[in-house]
Design a protein around this motif. Structure first.
Motif, PDB file in Angstrom:
ATOM      1  N   TYR A 292       0.845  -1.194   0.000  1.00 30.52           N
ATOM      2  CA  TYR A 292       0.000   0.000   0.000  1.00 30.52           C
ATOM      3  C   TYR A 292       0.880   1.244   0.000  1.00 30.52           C
ATOM      4  CZ  TYR A 292      -3.802  -3.095   1.539  1.00 30.52           C
ATOM      5  OH  TYR A 292      -4.733  -4.099   1.640  1.00 30.52           O
ATOM      6  N   LYS A 293       0.457   2.239  -0.735  1.00 25.24           N
ATOM      7  CA  LYS A 293       1.228   3.473  -0.795  1.00 25.24           C
ATOM      8  C   LYS A 293       1.179   4.230   0.525  1.00 25.24           C
ATOM      9  CE  LYS A 293       2.379   6.662  -4.480  1.00 25.24           C
ATOM     10  NZ  LYS A 293       3.221   5.724  -5.204  1.00 25.24           N
ATOM     11  N   ARG A 294      -0.013   4.361   1.112  1.00 22.79           N
ATOM     12  CA  ARG A 294      -0.161   5.027   2.411  1.00 22.79           C
ATOM     13  C   ARG A 294      -0.754   4.099   3.461  1.00 22.79           C
ATOM     14  NH1 ARG A 294      -3.057  10.684   2.360  1.00 22.79           N
ATOM     15  NH2 ARG A 294      -2.348  10.519   4.525  1.00 22.79           N
ATOM     16  N   GLY A 295      -1.622   3.221   3.070  1.00 25.44           N
ATOM     17  CA  GLY A 295      -2.247   2.317   4.015  1.00 25.44           C
ATOM     18  C   GLY A 295      -3.621   1.901   3.548  1.00 25.44           C
ATOM     19  N   PRO A 296      -4.174   0.834   4.123  1.00 31.17           N
ATOM     20  CA  PRO A 296      -5.480   0.331   3.668  1.00 31.17           C
ATOM     21  C   PRO A 296      -6.625   1.288   3.914  1.00 31.17           C
ATOM     22  CG  PRO A 296      -4.718  -0.826   5.642  1.00 31.17           C
ATOM     23  CD  PRO A 296      -3.578   0.003   5.174  1.00 31.17           C
ATOM     24  N   VAL A 297      -6.463   2.289   4.759  1.00 28.91           N
ATOM     25  CA  VAL A 297      -7.532   3.257   4.997  1.00 28.91           C
ATOM     26  C   VAL A 297      -7.683   4.209   3.819  1.00 28.91           C
ATOM     27  CG1 VAL A 297      -8.221   5.209   6.459  1.00 28.91           C
ATOM     28  CG2 VAL A 297      -7.370   3.114   7.500  1.00 28.91           C
ATOM     29  N   PHE A 298      -6.572   4.516   3.138  1.00 28.93           N
ATOM     30  CA  PHE A 298      -6.578   5.536   2.098  1.00 28.93           C
ATOM     31  C   PHE A 298      -6.760   4.962   0.693  1.00 28.93           C
ATOM     32  CE2 PHE A 298      -3.976   7.161   5.601  1.00 28.93           C
ATOM     33  CZ  PHE A 298      -4.596   8.371   5.845  1.00 28.93           C
ATOM     34  N   HIS A 299      -6.035   3.900   0.371  1.00 29.39           N
ATOM     35  CA  HIS A 299      -6.070   3.354  -0.974  1.00 29.39           C
ATOM     36  C   HIS A 299      -6.117   1.833  -0.911  1.00 29.39           C
ATOM     37  CE1 HIS A 299      -4.184   7.318  -1.636  1.00 29.39           C
ATOM     38  NE2 HIS A 299      -4.768   7.281  -2.809  1.00 29.39           N
ATOM     39  N   HIS A 300      -6.592   1.254  -1.990  1.00 32.00           N
ATOM     40  CA  HIS A 300      -6.457  -0.185  -2.156  1.00 32.00           C
ATOM     41  C   HIS A 300      -4.995  -0.507  -2.483  1.00 32.00           C
ATOM     42  CE1 HIS A 300     -10.759  -1.046  -2.037  1.00 32.00           C
ATOM     43  NE2 HIS A 300     -10.950   0.040  -2.770  1.00 32.00           N
ATOM     44  N   ALA A 301      -4.598  -1.743  -2.216  1.00 30.79           N
ATOM     45  CA  ALA A 301      -3.217  -2.147  -2.485  1.00 30.79           C
ATOM     46  C   ALA A 301      -2.911  -2.016  -3.969  1.00 30.79           C
ATOM     47  CB  ALA A 301      -2.985  -3.578  -2.019  1.00 30.79           C
ATOM     48  N   GLU A 302      -1.728  -1.470  -4.260  1.00 29.07           N
ATOM     49  CA  GLU A 302      -1.349  -1.267  -5.649  1.00 29.07           C
ATOM     50  C   GLU A 302      -0.604  -2.456  -6.225  1.00 29.07           C
ATOM     51  OE1 GLU A 302       1.156   1.993  -8.343  1.00 29.07           O
ATOM     52  OE2 GLU A 302       0.882   2.263  -6.194  1.00 29.07           O
ATOM     53  N   PHE A 303       0.178  -3.147  -5.387  1.00 33.59           N
ATOM     54  CA  PHE A 303       1.003  -4.255  -5.851  1.00 33.59           C
ATOM     55  C   PHE A 303       0.728  -5.508  -5.028  1.00 33.59           C
ATOM     56  CE2 PHE A 303       3.486  -0.472  -6.983  1.00 33.59           C
ATOM     57  CZ  PHE A 303       3.687  -0.704  -8.330  1.00 33.59           C
ATOM     58  N   ALA A 304       0.782  -6.660  -5.690  1.00 37.32           N
ATOM     59  CA  ALA A 304       0.700  -7.966  -5.046  1.00 37.32           C
ATOM     60  C   ALA A 304       2.030  -8.678  -5.255  1.00 37.32           C
ATOM     61  CB  ALA A 304      -0.452  -8.786  -5.629  1.00 37.32           C
ATOM     62  N   VAL A 305       2.606  -9.178  -4.181  1.00 33.02           N
ATOM     63  CA  VAL A 305       3.979  -9.697  -4.210  1.00 33.02           C
ATOM     64  C   VAL A 305       3.982 -11.194  -3.958  1.00 33.02           C
ATOM     65  CG1 VAL A 305       6.255  -9.604  -3.106  1.00 33.02           C
ATOM     66  CG2 VAL A 305       4.937  -7.499  -3.446  1.00 33.02           C
ATOM     67  N   VAL A 306       4.676 -11.924  -4.814  1.00 28.56           N
ATOM     68  CA  VAL A 306       4.964 -13.339  -4.609  1.00 28.56           C
ATOM     69  C   VAL A 306       6.452 -13.472  -4.306  1.00 28.56           C
ATOM     70  CG1 VAL A 306       5.007 -15.636  -5.645  1.00 28.56           C
ATOM     71  CG2 VAL A 306       3.099 -14.096  -6.121  1.00 28.56           C
ATOM     72  N   VAL A 307       6.781 -13.972  -3.109  1.00 29.95           N
ATOM     73  CA  VAL A 307       8.175 -14.123  -2.690  1.00 29.95           C
ATOM     74  C   VAL A 307       8.710 -15.446  -3.220  1.00 29.95           C
ATOM     75  CG1 VAL A 307       9.745 -14.261  -0.729  1.00 29.95           C
ATOM     76  CG2 VAL A 307       7.766 -12.725  -0.640  1.00 29.95           C
ATOM     77  N   ILE A 308       9.814 -15.382  -3.968  1.00 28.14           N
ATOM     78  CA  ILE A 308      10.404 -16.569  -4.584  1.00 28.14           C
ATOM     79  C   ILE A 308      11.835 -16.727  -4.067  1.00 28.14           C
ATOM     80  CG2 ILE A 308      11.012 -17.708  -6.753  1.00 28.14           C
ATOM     81  CD1 ILE A 308       8.884 -16.007  -8.115  1.00 28.14           C
ATOM     82  N   PRO A 309      12.116 -17.731  -3.233  1.00 35.23           N
ATOM     83  CA  PRO A 309      13.493 -17.956  -2.761  1.00 35.23           C
ATOM     84  C   PRO A 309      14.372 -18.525  -3.869  1.00 35.23           C
ATOM     85  CG  PRO A 309      11.843 -19.051  -1.367  1.00 35.23           C
ATOM     86  CD  PRO A 309      11.161 -18.669  -2.643  1.00 35.23           C
ATOM     87  N   VAL A 310      15.603 -18.039  -3.920  1.00 31.37           N
ATOM     88  CA  VAL A 310      16.581 -18.511  -4.896  1.00 31.37           C
ATOM     89  C   VAL A 310      17.865 -18.854  -4.143  1.00 31.37           C
ATOM     90  CG1 VAL A 310      17.923 -17.961  -6.956  1.00 31.37           C
ATOM     91  CG2 VAL A 310      15.598 -17.067  -6.711  1.00 31.37           C
TER      92      VAL A 310
END
Length: 393
Positions: A292-310
């Motif tokens: 979230y750019k500022r937080g869930p109160v202000f905006h919807h999440a802009e990015f969804a992250v998938v963590v990939i270990p290498v």
């Protein structure tokens, strides 16, 4: 690649008339607050000329480590609100995000039989949307049956009425539905009934990554031992947060491993938090993190992250006792599914690769402290869904 320059416009803002009030309540991005004398000019703020007169307000919150849930519980109501309102850390265990159980219970008691609470309004509208879809589907089926019968009989089909969002009216199916959707205006002479105070049984639940970030980077959280309720030092917290992912704990195969699940997840969490993003869990959208750019109160999440270990050294993967999520090669169908789910909710998918240092070049002494995190590297790749019909230009 970093997320300093987003690949698309910021997340859509949330509506509502409380925007100015939210800007005041959630004015501080972190629990630590720097304050300066009011007599200083704004130039001093820009140039950093406050010197020793600048004060640092540290809330010094407390939480109890809970190994069973792999989290830290903040039971003090004041500390919970500070951590939530200054950076959106944690979530209420009886709420969807903000610890608001007590406020909802008080509102429900006041609204009993008089007006609908926000939860009842939400459920009512969901039921109405469901009923509208069923009525529309039934009307379409009747129209199709009438057209088929008219064709077979050689006559003109009767005009069909298909309800739309503007013409469909909900059915009053219960007493609750007939109640107003908000508290009525108070009359000046109305006597307010005194209600017995409720005990707040909700606590703020911090993930291990959030708790360690507050302890190590901001020094504003004290983690208590679950048995003795004594403060835990940094070294013990570091070891305990890793041991909860080792079952059983006393097996030597789990000791001093660079690919501990806590280390991999914290490397990704620290990376985005240090860039100024508000990081929350993303299990609702089949991903690891939401940004979230500022937080869930202000905006919807802009990015969804998938963590990939290498793994830097492939041999470490073969000898690893941990089953790291996404460490194996995933299929294109899986990737396309995750990408489409998040594209439907206006989120850009980010593949975050966390490179785990080779076990051979990391000593046991280095792994016993957070200093080993300097050996981890994080890189992210923006993945956008390709739609040929819309992207020809």
């Amino acid at each position: 690649m970093s997320l300093i320059t987003p690949s698309r416009q910021k997340g859509s803002p949330k509506g509502g008339g409380r925007r100015a009030e939210n800007n005041r309540i959630y004015a501080h991005p972190l629990p630590l607050v720097f304050s300066a004398p009011e007599s200083r000019s704004r130039i001093g703020h820009v140039l950093g000329l406050f010197g020793t007169n600048t004060r640092l307000e540290n809330p010094h919150c407390e939480g109890v480590f809970d190994p069973a849930t792999r989290s830290v519980w903040v039971t003090n109501e004041k500390d919970s609100m500070i951590l939530w309102r200054r950076g959106f850390f944690g979530k209420g265990d009886l709420s969807r995000s903000e610890p608001s159980w007590l406020a909802r219970q008080v509102n429900a008691r006041k609204a009993a039989g008089k007006y609908m609470t926000s939860e009842e309004v939400r459920e009512k509208r969901r039921a109405e949307r469901k009923q509208f879809k069923m009525d529309r589907a039934a009307a379409i089926a009747r129209a199709a049956a009438e057209a088929e019968a008219a064709f077979a009989e050689g006559r003109e089909a009767a005009p069909a009425f298909i309800p739309s969002g503007a013409t469909w009216k909900p059915h009053q199916s219960s007493e609750i539905s007939s109640l107003p959707e908000g508290p009525p205006e108070k009359h000046p002479d109305e006597v307010v009934e005194e209600l017995e105070p409720l005990e707040n049984v909700e606590h703020l639940q911090l993930t291990l990554q959030e708790a360690f970030f507050l302890v190590w980077n901001l020094d504003c959280l004290t983690v208590l031992d679950p048995h003795t309720r004594e403060p835990m030092d940094l070294r013990r917290i570091w070891q305990s947060f890793q041991e909860v992912h080792c079952i059983p704990v006393d097996l030597p195969v789990y000791a001093n491993r660079c690919d501990n699940i806590f280390l991999v997840n914290y490397a990704a969490y620290h990376y985005y938090r240090s860039l100024g993003w508000v990081v929350k869990g993303g299990i609702k959208f089949c991903v690891d993190l939401l940004l979230y750019k500022r937080g869930p109160v202000f905006h919807h999440a802009e990015f969804a992250v998938v963590v990939i270990p290498v793994y830097e050294d492939p041999a470490d993967k073969e000898s690893s006792p941990f089953n790291l999520p996404n460490s194996d090669t995933f299929s294109w169908s899986w990737l396309s599914t995750i990408n489409r789910v998040n594209a439907q909710v206006q989120k850009t998918l980010i593949l975050t690769y966390v490179t785990i240092p080779a076990q051979s070049r990391v000593s046991a002494d280095l792994l016993s402290s957070p200093a080993c995190l300097a050996l981890y590297s994080v890189r992210d790749v923006v993945l956008r869904r390709f739609i040929p019909a819309r992207m020809r230009d």
